[in-house]
Design a protein around this motif. Structure first.
Motif, short mmCIF file in Angstrom:
data_model
loop_
_atom_site.label_atom_id
_atom_site.label_comp_id
_atom_site.label_asym_id
_atom_site.label_seq_id
_atom_site.Cartn_x
_atom_site.Cartn_y
_atom_site.Cartn_z
N ARG A 218 0.84 -1.19 0.00
CA ARG A 218 0.00 0.00 0.00
C ARG A 218 0.88 1.25 0.00
NH1 ARG A 218 -5.15 0.24 0.99
NH2 ARG A 218 -5.11 -1.88 1.88
N ASP B 65 4.25 0.48 1.85
CA ASP B 65 4.18 -0.25 3.12
C ASP B 65 5.10 -1.46 3.10
OD1 ASP B 65 3.46 -1.16 5.60
OD2 ASP B 65 1.57 -2.06 4.94
N GLY C 13 -2.60 5.52 -0.44
CA GLY C 13 -3.61 4.59 0.06
C GLY C 13 -3.94 3.48 -0.91
N GLU C 14 -3.58 3.63 -2.18
CA GLU C 14 -3.84 2.59 -3.16
C GLU C 14 -2.79 1.49 -3.07
OE1 GLU C 14 -5.92 5.37 -6.65
OE2 GLU C 14 -3.97 4.40 -7.00
N MET C 15 -3.15 0.31 -3.58
CA MET C 15 -2.20 -0.80 -3.65
C MET C 15 -1.41 -0.69 -4.95
SD MET C 15 -2.48 -2.58 -0.89
CE MET C 15 -1.58 -4.05 -1.38
N THR C 16 -0.15 -1.06 -4.87
CA THR C 16 0.70 -1.05 -6.06
C THR C 16 1.43 -2.38 -6.15
OG1 THR C 16 2.40 0.18 -7.28
CG2 THR C 16 2.71 -0.06 -4.90
#
Length: 256
Positions: free
Chosen positions: A42, A64, A205-208
């Motif tokens: 994230r 993250d 906040g988005e997933m990558t």
């Protein structure tokens, strides 16, 4: 790859070749770089906002790393456990070495007694049976000593082989730890080149994931003008020739 910076994309320039002026059209272009994520997770921080100027090496995003940290700690624990799995050879060696020392003393005592009886036999003060019995005792003591010394060497070889097998697992674990640490470092995304952020492809906040584009950046402090000429204009163009550039101002006019 190029980014077109003007909506109209129309530019006029004039060249004088001695025969008169002529016009050509073109566009300003700048090299662009699409920056992608190198790890999964994230997005915790996103500093690359459209229109913002980023310096080379500036922190652009943070991914993250909780899962990677836990995996690294697990590998470190496995490396530490290898030492606990190995066998301390010293207690085994001390026991056998003490046993060998006792057997050597017993052998020396038996040899001295045999030599004493041998001298008595020469003086007819002892029987040959006594000498034969002592000879047998000496041979038995010598064989026991050789057997224990062989056991000592075999024990050394066995434990060393066992320990080497356990410790051979350390190198792959160290390599795995290095891979995880490399991924941890990649979670802190550094901007590769100085320029202006043109487009955002991801938000905080988005997933990558590895290879997923995060933003596009280009250095617009220096741009290249690409102009398109007709075939009959080419003979009049020379390297180093000065031209006048007129930029579309969006109001049916041009600025020099």
């Amino acid at each position: 790859k190029y980014i077109y910076l003007l909506i109209s994309g129309i530019l006029l320039y004039s060249c004088n070749n001695g025969n008169g002026d002529f016009d050509a059209s073109g566009t300003f272009e700048a090299d662009e770089v699409i920056v992608s994520s190198e790890t999964s997770g994230r997005i915790l921080v996103m500093n690359a906002n459209e229109g913002s100027l980023l310096q080379q090496g500036q922190l652009a995003a943070i991914i993250d790393t909780t899962a990677l940290k836990l995996q690294t700690e697990q590998v470190e624990a496995s490396i530490g456990a290898l030492q606990q799995k190995t066998t301390d050879i010293q207690p085994y060696l001390r026991t056998l070495e003490q046993q060998i020392e006792v057997q050597r003393i017993q052998l020396q005592a038996a040899e001295r007694e045999k030599n004493r009886i041998a001298n008595l036999v020469k003086e007819d003060a002892a029987t040959t049976k006594q000498l034969d019995d002592l000879e047998t005792q000496v041979n038995i003591a010598r064989q026991q000593l050789l057997l224990t010394e062989r056991q000592l060497e075999q024990q050394k070889a066995s434990i060393n082989t066992q320990n080497r097998g356990i410790l051979s697992e350390e190198l792959p674990l160290e390599k795995r730890k290095a891979q995880l640490e490399d991924q941890l470092n990649k979670a802190y995304l550094l901007n590769p080149t100085t320029g202006t952020v043109l487009t955002n492809y991801a938000e905080m906040g988005e997933m990558t994931a590895p290879g997923k584009a995060l933003y596009k950046i280009a250095d617009i402090s220096t741009m290249t003008l690409k102009a398109y000429l007709s075939g009959d204009q080419l003979p009049a163009i020379k390297i180093g020739q000065k031209v006048k550039v007129l930029v579309d101002n969006g109001n049916d006019g041009y600025n020099e």
